[in-house]
Design a protein around this motif. Structure first.
Motif, PDB file in Angstrom:
ATOM      1  N   UNK A 136      19.244 -33.572 -34.463  1.00 44.19           N
ATOM      2  CA  UNK A 136      19.893 -32.288 -34.200  1.00 44.19           C
ATOM      3  C   UNK A 136      18.993 -31.138 -34.655  1.00 44.19           C
ATOM      4  N   UNK A 137      18.296 -31.349 -35.787  1.00 49.29           N
ATOM      5  CA  UNK A 137      17.385 -30.313 -36.308  1.00 49.29           C
ATOM      6  C   UNK A 137      16.251 -30.040 -35.321  1.00 49.29           C
ATOM      7  N   UNK A 138      15.688 -31.101 -34.748  1.00 52.37           N
ATOM      8  CA  UNK A 138      14.567 -30.941 -33.805  1.00 52.37           C
ATOM      9  C   UNK A 138      15.026 -30.194 -32.554  1.00 52.37           C
ATOM     10  N   UNK A 139      16.234 -30.514 -32.051  1.00 54.21           N
ATOM     11  CA  UNK A 139      16.743 -29.846 -30.851  1.00 54.21           C
ATOM     12  C   UNK A 139      16.993 -28.365 -31.109  1.00 54.21           C
ATOM     13  N   UNK A 140      17.579 -28.041 -32.269  1.00 58.26           N
ATOM     14  CA  UNK A 140      17.888 -26.639 -32.564  1.00 58.26           C
ATOM     15  C   UNK A 140      16.619 -25.846 -32.874  1.00 58.26           C
ATOM     16  N   UNK A 141      15.622 -26.502 -33.473  1.00 55.53           N
ATOM     17  CA  UNK A 141      14.346 -25.815 -33.698  1.00 55.53           C
ATOM     18  C   UNK A 141      13.673 -25.505 -32.369  1.00 55.53           C
ATOM     19  N   UNK A 142      13.826 -26.415 -31.389  1.00 56.86           N
ATOM     20  CA  UNK A 142      13.249 -26.176 -30.075  1.00 56.86           C
ATOM     21  C   UNK A 142      13.923 -25.004 -29.373  1.00 56.86           C
ATOM     22  N   UNK A 143      15.205 -24.736 -29.697  1.00 53.43           N
ATOM     23  CA  UNK A 143      15.905 -23.591 -29.104  1.00 53.43           C
ATOM     24  C   UNK A 143      15.253 -22.271 -29.498  1.00 53.43           C
ATOM     25  N   UNK A 144      14.696 -22.215 -30.716  1.00 54.03           N
ATOM     26  CA  UNK A 144      14.036 -20.981 -31.154  1.00 54.03           C
ATOM     27  C   UNK A 144      12.835 -20.692 -30.259  1.00 54.03           C
ATOM     28  N   UNK A 145      12.119 -21.752 -29.870  1.00 51.45           N
ATOM     29  CA  UNK A 145      10.948 -21.570 -29.000  1.00 51.45           C
ATOM     30  C   UNK A 145      11.372 -21.263 -27.571  1.00 51.45           C
ATOM     31  N   UNK A 146      12.351 -22.031 -27.059  1.00 53.66           N
ATOM     32  CA  UNK A 146      12.791 -21.829 -25.687  1.00 53.66           C
ATOM     33  C   UNK A 146      11.834 -22.451 -24.691  1.00 53.66           C
ATOM     34  N   UNK A 147      12.157 -22.408 -23.398  1.00 50.44           N
ATOM     35  CA  UNK A 147      11.266 -22.971 -22.377  1.00 50.44           C
ATOM     36  C   UNK A 147       9.959 -22.193 -22.283  1.00 50.44           C
ATOM     37  N   UNK A 162       6.167 -10.840 -35.848  1.00 52.85           N
ATOM     38  CA  UNK A 162       5.390 -12.020 -35.459  1.00 52.85           C
ATOM     39  C   UNK A 162       6.118 -13.238 -36.017  1.00 52.85           C
ATOM     40  N   UNK A 163       6.394 -14.243 -35.165  1.00 57.66           N
ATOM     41  CA  UNK A 163       7.159 -15.423 -35.567  1.00 57.66           C
ATOM     42  C   UNK A 163       6.335 -16.665 -35.278  1.00 57.66           C
ATOM     43  N   UNK A 164       6.270 -17.570 -36.259  1.00 59.20           N
ATOM     44  CA  UNK A 164       5.570 -18.848 -36.097  1.00 59.20           C
ATOM     45  C   UNK A 164       6.473 -19.962 -36.605  1.00 59.20           C
ATOM     46  N   UNK A 165       6.834 -20.873 -35.708  1.00 54.63           N
ATOM     47  CA  UNK A 165       7.661 -22.036 -36.073  1.00 54.63           C
ATOM     48  C   UNK A 165       6.714 -23.182 -36.373  1.00 54.63           C
ATOM     49  N   UNK A 166       6.722 -23.661 -37.607  1.00 55.30           N
ATOM     50  CA  UNK A 166       5.792 -24.708 -38.026  1.00 55.30           C
ATOM     51  C   UNK A 166       6.511 -25.654 -38.983  1.00 55.30           C
ATOM     52  N   UNK A 167       6.698 -26.902 -38.539  1.00 57.49           N
ATOM     53  CA  UNK A 167       7.292 -27.912 -39.418  1.00 57.49           C
ATOM     54  C   UNK A 167       8.720 -27.564 -39.803  1.00 57.49           C
ATOM     55  N   UNK A 168       8.962 -27.483 -41.106  1.00 57.87           N
ATOM     56  CA  UNK A 168      10.305 -27.239 -41.625  1.00 57.87           C
ATOM     57  C   UNK A 168      10.546 -25.775 -41.967  1.00 57.87           C
ATOM     58  N   UNK A 169       9.618 -24.889 -41.605  1.00 60.02           N
ATOM     59  CA  UNK A 169       9.767 -23.473 -41.934  1.00 60.02           C
ATOM     60  C   UNK A 169       9.465 -22.598 -40.726  1.00 60.02           C
ATOM     61  N   UNK A 170       9.938 -21.356 -40.796  1.00 55.85           N
ATOM     62  CA  UNK A 170       9.624 -20.332 -39.787  1.00 55.85           C
ATOM     63  C   UNK A 170       9.019 -19.150 -40.528  1.00 55.85           C
ATOM     64  N   UNK A 171       7.755 -18.836 -40.238  1.00 58.65           N
ATOM     65  CA  UNK A 171       7.052 -17.727 -40.883  1.00 58.65           C
ATOM     66  C   UNK A 171       7.168 -16.492 -40.003  1.00 58.65           C
TER      67      UNK A 171
END
Length: 348
Positions: A136-147, A162-171
């Motif tokens: 569920x975590x992987x699917x919801x993290x992918x929602x932040x990125x979008x298609x 500026x947003x960077x999704x990396x691993x278990x954090x979002x910078x």
């Protein structure tokens, strides 16, 4: 006592921006150098070692302008920043601390250096602890990125960050207002609220901010109100079992056999470890052989020639000839029989 705050202030004019953050220069530091040294250290992952080694000279030159010293320890896997006697800005060491944090979270060096500018802050959001289930975590993290990263790009444009999704954090990097909005969007996304709802709200707010007449009014009547949709009817299950046809018995169903009971019945329980492994391999090979045969049959279907209309016509002609020949022989037999009957009558 007469009031003093109503007096005219000739230095306070309308063209002054009271919210502007002035640049801190060396001459603004009246206290001189710091009495004690301040330092911060952070670790970085192994895969960042090569990149940091290449980008470290540029980072060192940038920090030297602010009077901050930095060291890169590849053996320990750490980055350290500390104040020197040339440091004049008290906030520079805090910005340098944020810089090494961003570098350890895979933010490019060219982007991370912008944290040293005035009005730019950073926020590292830990999202792994917000969702327990990993899938569920992987699917919801992918929602932040979008298609193709479209949702992330829309958030960056609307919030100016500026947003960077990396691993278990979002910078995130940018102004404080934008960071606050981004944190709200990401935390709601981890709570199963899609970012598209917040993007629509931010787009409406952006358009409303352009209208000066609405500056003092409430925007609640313009903003969309997304409510949770509840089903009006009860969900019907796919498989409905008719319990009226079943005969009622007060006794519970028999207990299912355990794995050990099944092994005792088949005799596998008394086999040695090597024998069990051999039996298991034989079962796997048997399944593989069956699948292989099924695949071969599927492949052979492509080589079966299709039935053509000419062949059907030829078969019909042959069948008709055979039927005609059969009728001809039957007629001959009937004629012979009639002749024999006549000859018999005459002789008598």
């Amino acid at each position: 006592m007469p009031s003093t705050y109503k007096r005219d202030k000739p230095w306070d004019t309308d063209d002054i921006d009271k919210w502007k953050i002035e640049e801190f220069k060396p001459e603004d530091n009246a206290g001189g150098t710091f009495a004690e040294e301040s330092s911060f250290m952070t670790l970085f992952p192994k895969y960042r070692e090569v990149y940091l080694k290449e980008a470290w000279p540029m980072i060192t030159r940038t920090l030297e302008k602010h009077g901050i010293a930095c060291t890169l320890d590849l053996v320990e896997g750490s980055m350290t920043v500390k104040t020197t006697r040339k440091t004049f800005d008290p906030a520079a060491i805090l910005n340098a601390r944020d810089l090494i944090k961003l570098l350890s979270r895979s933010v490019p060096a060219q982007q991370a250096i912008k944290i040293l500018e005035d009005g730019v802050a950073c926020d590292i959001i830990k999202i792994r602890s917000l969702v327990n289930n990993k899938e569920r975590f992987v699917k919801r993290r992918q929602r932040i990125l979008g298609p193709s990263g479209s949702t992330l790009k829309a958030l960056e444009l609307l919030t100016g960050t500026y947003i960077l999704v990396q691993g278990n954090t979002v910078s995130t990097m940018g102004p404080f207002k934008g960071l606050k909005e981004v944190r709200r969007v990401i935390e709601d996304c981890m709570a199963n609220i899609h970012p598209i709802y917040h993007i629509k709200e931010l787009m409406i707010k952006r358009e409303l901010a352009k209208d000066p007449t609405l500056a003092t009014e409430s925007w609640d009547r313009f903003l969309p109100n997304f409510k949770k949709r509840t089903l009006s009817k009860r969900r019907v299950p796919h498989k409905v079992t008719d319990k009226s046809q079943k005969v009622y018995t007060p006794f519970p169903p028999p207990q299912e056999k355990s794995k050990i009971d099944k092994e005792l019945e088949s005799g596998e329980y008394f086999l040695s470890k090597q024998a069990k492994e051999r039996v298991r391999k034989e079962e796997i090979q048997e399944k593989q052989r069956e699948k292989r045969e099924e695949k071969m049959k599927e492949r052979q279907k492509d080589f079966v020639p299709p039935t053509e209309d000419a062949d059907k016509k030829e078969k019909k002609k042959k069948r008709k000839r055979a039927e005609d020949a059969g009728d001809h022989t039957e007629k001959k037999k009937k004629k012979k029989k009639s002749k024999t009957d006549e000859s018999g009558e005459i002789s008598s």
